[in-house]
Motif scaffolding. Structure first.
Motif, PDB file in Angstrom:
ATOM      1  N   ALA A  16       0.820  -1.222   0.000  1.00 43.93           N
ATOM      2  CA  ALA A  16       0.000   0.000   0.000  1.00 43.93           C
ATOM      3  C   ALA A  16       0.857   1.276   0.000  1.00 43.93           C
ATOM      4  O   ALA A  16       0.425   2.313   0.480  1.00 43.93           O
ATOM      5  CB  ALA A  16      -0.949   0.012   1.187  1.00 43.93           C
ATOM      6  N   SER A  17       2.059   1.169  -0.580  1.00 41.97           N
ATOM      7  CA  SER A  17       2.935   2.336  -0.618  1.00 41.97           C
ATOM      8  C   SER A  17       2.697   3.191  -1.854  1.00 41.97           C
ATOM      9  O   SER A  17       3.095   4.361  -1.900  1.00 41.97           O
ATOM     10  CB  SER A  17       4.401   1.883  -0.594  1.00 41.97           C
ATOM     11  N   SER A  18       2.039   2.619  -2.863  1.00 38.73           N
ATOM     12  CA  SER A  18       1.802   3.363  -4.102  1.00 38.73           C
ATOM     13  C   SER A  18       0.598   2.786  -4.844  1.00 38.73           C
ATOM     14  O   SER A  18       0.118   1.686  -4.512  1.00 38.73           O
ATOM     15  CB  SER A  18       3.046   3.303  -4.994  1.00 38.73           C
ATOM     16  N   VAL A  71      -4.655  -7.388  -4.199  1.00 41.19           N
ATOM     17  CA  VAL A  71      -3.821  -7.001  -3.066  1.00 41.19           C
ATOM     18  C   VAL A  71      -4.724  -6.732  -1.872  1.00 41.19           C
ATOM     19  O   VAL A  71      -5.739  -6.035  -1.979  1.00 41.19           O
ATOM     20  CB  VAL A  71      -2.988  -5.750  -3.405  1.00 41.19           C
ATOM     21  N   SER A  72      -4.386  -7.300  -0.753  1.00 38.35           N
ATOM     22  CA  SER A  72      -5.195  -7.138   0.459  1.00 38.35           C
ATOM     23  C   SER A  72      -4.546  -6.102   1.362  1.00 38.35           C
ATOM     24  O   SER A  72      -3.465  -6.322   1.897  1.00 38.35           O
ATOM     25  CB  SER A  72      -5.312  -8.474   1.192  1.00 38.35           C
ATOM     26  N   THR A  73      -5.187  -4.988   1.486  1.00 41.67           N
ATOM     27  CA  THR A  73      -4.701  -3.936   2.369  1.00 41.67           C
ATOM     28  C   THR A  73      -5.894  -3.266   3.016  1.00 41.67           C
ATOM     29  O   THR A  73      -6.956  -3.132   2.387  1.00 41.67           O
ATOM     30  CB  THR A  73      -3.867  -2.883   1.610  1.00 41.67           C
ATOM     31  N   SER A  74      -5.747  -2.853   4.234  1.00 39.81           N
ATOM     32  CA  SER A  74      -6.859  -2.199   4.924  1.00 39.81           C
ATOM     33  C   SER A  74      -7.161  -0.840   4.312  1.00 39.81           C
ATOM     34  O   SER A  74      -8.178  -0.227   4.638  1.00 39.81           O
ATOM     35  CB  SER A  74      -6.529  -2.052   6.418  1.00 39.81           C
ATOM     36  N   ALA A  75      -6.287  -0.374   3.394  1.00 41.82           N
ATOM     37  CA  ALA A  75      -6.517   0.913   2.739  1.00 41.82           C
ATOM     38  C   ALA A  75      -7.355   0.772   1.466  1.00 41.82           C
ATOM     39  O   ALA A  75      -7.755   1.782   0.874  1.00 41.82           O
ATOM     40  CB  ALA A  75      -5.185   1.555   2.388  1.00 41.82           C
ATOM     41  N   LYS A  76      -7.641  -0.467   1.045  1.00 42.73           N
ATOM     42  CA  LYS A  76      -8.292  -0.656  -0.256  1.00 42.73           C
ATOM     43  C   LYS A  76      -9.650   0.026  -0.348  1.00 42.73           C
ATOM     44  O   LYS A  76     -10.007   0.592  -1.388  1.00 42.73           O
ATOM     45  CB  LYS A  76      -8.429  -2.144  -0.567  1.00 42.73           C
ATOM     46  N   ARG A  77     -10.415  -0.008   0.718  1.00 41.31           N
ATOM     47  CA  ARG A  77     -11.747   0.576   0.660  1.00 41.31           C
ATOM     48  C   ARG A  77     -11.689   2.077   0.381  1.00 41.31           C
ATOM     49  O   ARG A  77     -12.437   2.592  -0.451  1.00 41.31           O
ATOM     50  CB  ARG A  77     -12.517   0.295   1.958  1.00 41.31           C
ATOM     51  N   VAL A  78     -10.801   2.777   1.052  1.00 43.22           N
ATOM     52  CA  VAL A  78     -10.724   4.228   0.861  1.00 43.22           C
ATOM     53  C   VAL A  78     -10.168   4.548  -0.525  1.00 43.22           C
ATOM     54  O   VAL A  78     -10.569   5.547  -1.144  1.00 43.22           O
ATOM     55  CB  VAL A  78      -9.878   4.903   1.965  1.00 43.22           C
ATOM     56  N   VAL A  79      -9.259   3.725  -1.036  1.00 41.98           N
ATOM     57  CA  VAL A  79      -8.726   3.936  -2.380  1.00 41.98           C
ATOM     58  C   VAL A  79      -9.822   3.692  -3.421  1.00 41.98           C
ATOM     59  O   VAL A  79      -9.986   4.479  -4.361  1.00 41.98           O
ATOM     60  CB  VAL A  79      -7.515   3.016  -2.638  1.00 41.98           C
TER      61      VAL A  79
END
Length: 451
Positions: free
Chosen positions: A247-249, A406-414
């Motif tokens: 989730a860096s880019s 990619v599984s990241t907790s930031a995916k929803r906001v992105v």
């Protein structure tokens, strides 16, 4: 003297008779040899010593036929574990609704034992250190799973529970799995001279125009907005992962994204693609030749279409046919930390739900794919697939190419940020290239704000 002797003799005789009478009747405190033994009755256990069934709450997001499937599985489980475990299932609305309720419970208490969750949700809850890593239960000699049982779980499904972000731990367990596929009206496609949807996005653009010109029916129905998550999945068909694993880019402003968004914009402008609030309604009523949606809707399609027209489901158009791809959907189940009894009961339910019997019920009632290979050997699912060939088609033509993103907790906001940027193209306010630049910029901002 004779009278006295007679009196004494009479008294002794009477006393002997009295003693004989009493001995015959028995003493209240003695058991005589000539009476039957009274059976002993065990004392009733005190209420506090009676072991009550362990009650656990299960929060989920499924209603209609999906909720009915859950109710059936829970009912079967409660019958099998009667007197030991009681599962109380509760519908909590959408994933967003469920996520909000879990967040509130993390702060104020009242967490369920089991809840549905996507990988991004699981990563979020892990930060609060409230989720149970399941490995100790899986490997337990009495409660766990054999190697044969582990091998029975579809490899891609098991991989979802052990993604790299979980740092080598099993943080969730299978619930249901579906993929993104293309539903198509065989009658309309044949009228336009096609047997199946095109394999690539470039071919799809021309095919869609031809279908509209020859039938007068829009080739594809889409939702009123192009969701960021949907665009993410379509970019995957080009071999692009729009969000870096750490989730860096992000990577939304690229030639493939421009090609894809330009195709969609062109078809919308030509009225070849129609936008609708309820895409399933448009497709099942014959008002669109195709619908790109989750394979979990095969059961509802069967119910709504019946014999009105022939239809099928296949893989979504691809950007790169050398390695076909689609997205693996469906929530998992997680277990929140609690007392040992509730955790053990929770694991018992998780294991049951992911087992062949429950997965066969779930797959037969819905369009979800069974998590276990042996589910396909059950009489229930073999008959269901034979009676409903579209379900078997989805399993054969779509599911083999499904992988998680990619599984990241930031995916929803992105996803939310990208969706809002793409909306500008669909409404005609900006060109595709400008929308993608905005999507890239807004996604970067969303990542920074999330961190």
């Amino acid at each position: 003297m004779i009278m006295i002797k007679n009196f004494k003799l009479m008294m002794v005789t009477m006393l002997s008779l009295v003693l004989l009478f009493v001995a015959g009747c028995g003493s209240p405190t003695e058991v005589t040899t000539n009476t039957a033994k009274t059976p002993e009755v065990a004392a009733a256990p005190k209420a506090e010593n009676v072991k009550k069934p362990v009650e656990i709450d299960f929060w989920h997001i499924q209603a209609t036929i999906y909720g009915e499937a859950i109710k059936e599985i829970v009912d079967e489980f409660n019958k099998e574990y009667e007197g030991k475990i009681i599962v109380k299932e509760t519908f909590q609305g959408s994933y967003d609704d469920l996520n909000k309720k879990v967040r509130a419970a993390l702060q104020g208490g009242g967490l369920p034992v089991i809840a549905m969750a996507y990988e991004s949700d699981t990563l979020e809850y892990m930060k609060a250190d409230k989720i149970v890593a399941l490995d100790s239960y899986i490997n337990d000699p009495d409660l766990g799973l054999s190697q044969e049982e582990l091998n029975d779980i579809m490899p891609g499904v098991l991989a979802r529970q052990r993604i790299a972000e979980y740092e080598g731990k099993t943080m969730s367990w299978p619930h249901g799995n579906s993929s993104m596929g293309t539903y198509y009206n065989i009658d309309l496609l044949q009228k336009a001279g096609f047997d199946k949807p095109a394999e690539t996005w470039k071919e799809f653009e021309q095919q869609a125009i031809t279908i509209y010109e020859k039938t007068g029916v829009p080739a594809l129905v889409m939702g009123t907005s192009l969701q960021g998550g949907t665009f993410y999945s379509w970019l995957k068909t080009f071999g692009i992962e729009p969000i870096a694993p750490d989730a860096s880019s992000v990577n939304y402003d690229n030639p493939q994204a421009l090609e894809l968004l330009s195709i969609i914009k062109n078809l919308i402008d030509k009225k070849v693609i129609v936008l609708a609030e309820n895409t399933e309604q448009e497709f099942t009523n014959g008002r669109a030749a195709m619908e790109i949606s989750t394979t979990a809707r095969t059961s509802s399609k069967l119910e709504l279409i019946q014999n009105n027209f022939q239809w099928g489901i296949t893989l979504v158009p691809q950007g790169d046919t050398n390695e076909k791809r689609t997205t693996l959907y469906g929530g998992n189940q997680i277990m929140f930390k609690g007392n040992p009894d509730k955790e053990e009961a929770g694991w018992t339910f998780l294991k049951y739900f992911a087992g062949p019997k429950a997965q066969a019920i779930y797959a037969a009632k819905t369009g979800y794919f069974p998590a276990t290979l042996s589910s396909q050997d059950t009489d229930l699912l073999k008959k269901n697939y034979a009676d409903n060939p579209q379900k078997a088609q989805a399993f054969e033509e779509v599911f083999p190419y499904a992988t998680i993103g990619v599984s990241t907790s930031a995916k929803r906001v992105v996803d939310d940020a990208v969706g809002k940027a793409l909306e500008m193209t669909l409404t005609g306010s900006t060109a595709p290239a400008e929308s993608l630049k905005a999507a890239q910029s807004d996604a970067v901002k969303a990542l920074k704000e999330f961190k």
